[in-house]
Motif scaffolding. Sequence first.
Motif, PDB file in Angstrom:
ATOM      1  N   LYS A  97     -76.576  79.314  53.483  1.00  0.00           N
ATOM      2  CA  LYS A  97     -76.155  78.093  53.797  1.00  0.00           C
ATOM      3  C   LYS A  97     -75.893  78.210  55.416  1.00  0.00           C
ATOM      4  N   VAL A  98     -76.269  76.808  55.961  1.00  0.00           N
ATOM      5  CA  VAL A  98     -75.861  76.882  57.618  1.00  0.00           C
ATOM      6  C   VAL A  98     -74.826  75.668  57.318  1.00  0.00           C
ATOM      7  N   LYS A  99     -73.745  75.953  58.075  1.00  0.00           N
ATOM      8  CA  LYS A  99     -72.648  74.822  58.053  1.00  0.00           C
ATOM      9  C   LYS A  99     -72.108  74.782  59.551  1.00  0.00           C
ATOM     10  N   SER A 100     -71.511  73.536  59.839  1.00  0.00           N
ATOM     11  CA  SER A 100     -70.747  73.503  61.085  1.00  0.00           C
ATOM     12  C   SER A 100     -69.618  73.889  60.621  1.00  0.00           C
ATOM     13  N   PHE A 101     -68.441  73.970  61.688  1.00  0.00           N
ATOM     14  CA  PHE A 101     -67.139  74.543  61.487  1.00  0.00           C
ATOM     15  C   PHE A 101     -66.411  73.451  60.525  1.00  0.00           C
ATOM     16  N   ASN A 102     -66.535  72.201  60.539  1.00  0.00           N
ATOM     17  CA  ASN A 102     -65.770  71.040  59.722  1.00  0.00           C
ATOM     18  C   ASN A 102     -66.620  70.943  58.330  1.00  0.00           C
ATOM     19  N   GLU A 103     -67.413  71.754  58.246  1.00  0.00           N
ATOM     20  CA  GLU A 103     -68.190  71.536  56.813  1.00  0.00           C
ATOM     21  C   GLU A 103     -67.956  72.794  55.823  1.00  0.00           C
ATOM     22  N   LEU A 104     -67.347  73.751  56.482  1.00  0.00           N
ATOM     23  CA  LEU A 104     -66.856  74.855  55.883  1.00  0.00           C
ATOM     24  C   LEU A 104     -65.615  74.499  55.023  1.00  0.00           C
ATOM     25  N   THR A 105     -65.765  75.045  53.706  1.00  0.00           N
ATOM     26  CA  THR A 105     -64.471  74.806  52.921  1.00  0.00           C
ATOM     27  C   THR A 105     -63.533  75.806  53.281  1.00  0.00           C
ATOM     28  N   THR A 106     -62.321  75.592  52.997  1.00  0.00           N
ATOM     29  CA  THR A 106     -61.287  76.603  53.218  1.00  0.00           C
ATOM     30  C   THR A 106     -61.369  77.855  52.617  1.00  0.00           C
ATOM     31  N   LEU A 107     -61.991  77.958  51.563  1.00  0.00           N
ATOM     32  CA  LEU A 107     -62.314  79.301  50.984  1.00  0.00           C
ATOM     33  C   LEU A 107     -63.563  80.101  51.821  1.00  0.00           C
ATOM     34  N   GLU A 108     -64.408  79.195  52.345  1.00  0.00           N
ATOM     35  CA  GLU A 108     -65.555  79.813  52.956  1.00  0.00           C
ATOM     36  C   GLU A 108     -65.049  80.352  54.318  1.00  0.00           C
ATOM     37  N   LEU A 109     -64.265  79.805  54.995  1.00  0.00           N
ATOM     38  CA  LEU A 109     -63.673  80.164  56.067  1.00  0.00           C
ATOM     39  C   LEU A 109     -62.902  81.287  55.909  1.00  0.00           C
ATOM     40  N   TYR A 110     -62.019  81.546  54.859  1.00  0.00           N
ATOM     41  CA  TYR A 110     -61.354  82.590  54.644  1.00  0.00           C
ATOM     42  C   TYR A 110     -62.216  83.768  54.504  1.00  0.00           C
ATOM     43  N   TYR A 111     -63.131  83.444  53.550  1.00  0.00           N
ATOM     44  CA  TYR A 111     -64.168  84.901  53.362  1.00  0.00           C
ATOM     45  C   TYR A 111     -64.937  85.164  54.589  1.00  0.00           C
TER      46      TYR A 111
END
Length: 147
Positions: free
Chosen positions: A5-19
């Motif tokens: 998956k390719v995402k901008s910072f704002n598209e990341l879920t909290t869980l994705e950012l954590y991981y």
Amino acid sequence: MLNIKVKSFNELTTLELYYLLQLRSEVFVVEQDCVYQDIDGKDQKSLHVLGIKNEKIVAYTRIFKPGDYFELASIGRVVVAKNEREYKYGYDIMNASAEAIKTYFNETTIKISAQVYLLKFYNNLGFKETGEEYLEDNIPHIAMIKG
């Protein structure tokens, strides 16, 4: 098989950012025994390439358009979880990152700052060394370009 998956910072879920931060810390700080500021304020302007397996991020990079990090488009924070390296996900995440740079930034020339011990890996992906080795966070690095 990795789900990319390719995402901008704002598209990341909290869980994705954590991981993704957990994975970067696990490898770059703990495994490589390197104290450095991983959270550097550049995540907000990069695109995040997530390699997901069994709902967990096991491979990751962040990519930048030209001028946001180097003068060329670039890939950084290349990381694969230690227990997943045997599957060669480094190649998958790097190829997906190069493809994302082409898709999102319409660029094919890419610059990286590579850890010297991974030179052969990056050579296999088409990157060539440029310039002299240098220390970054006390780890030998070399600039490499694929074009």
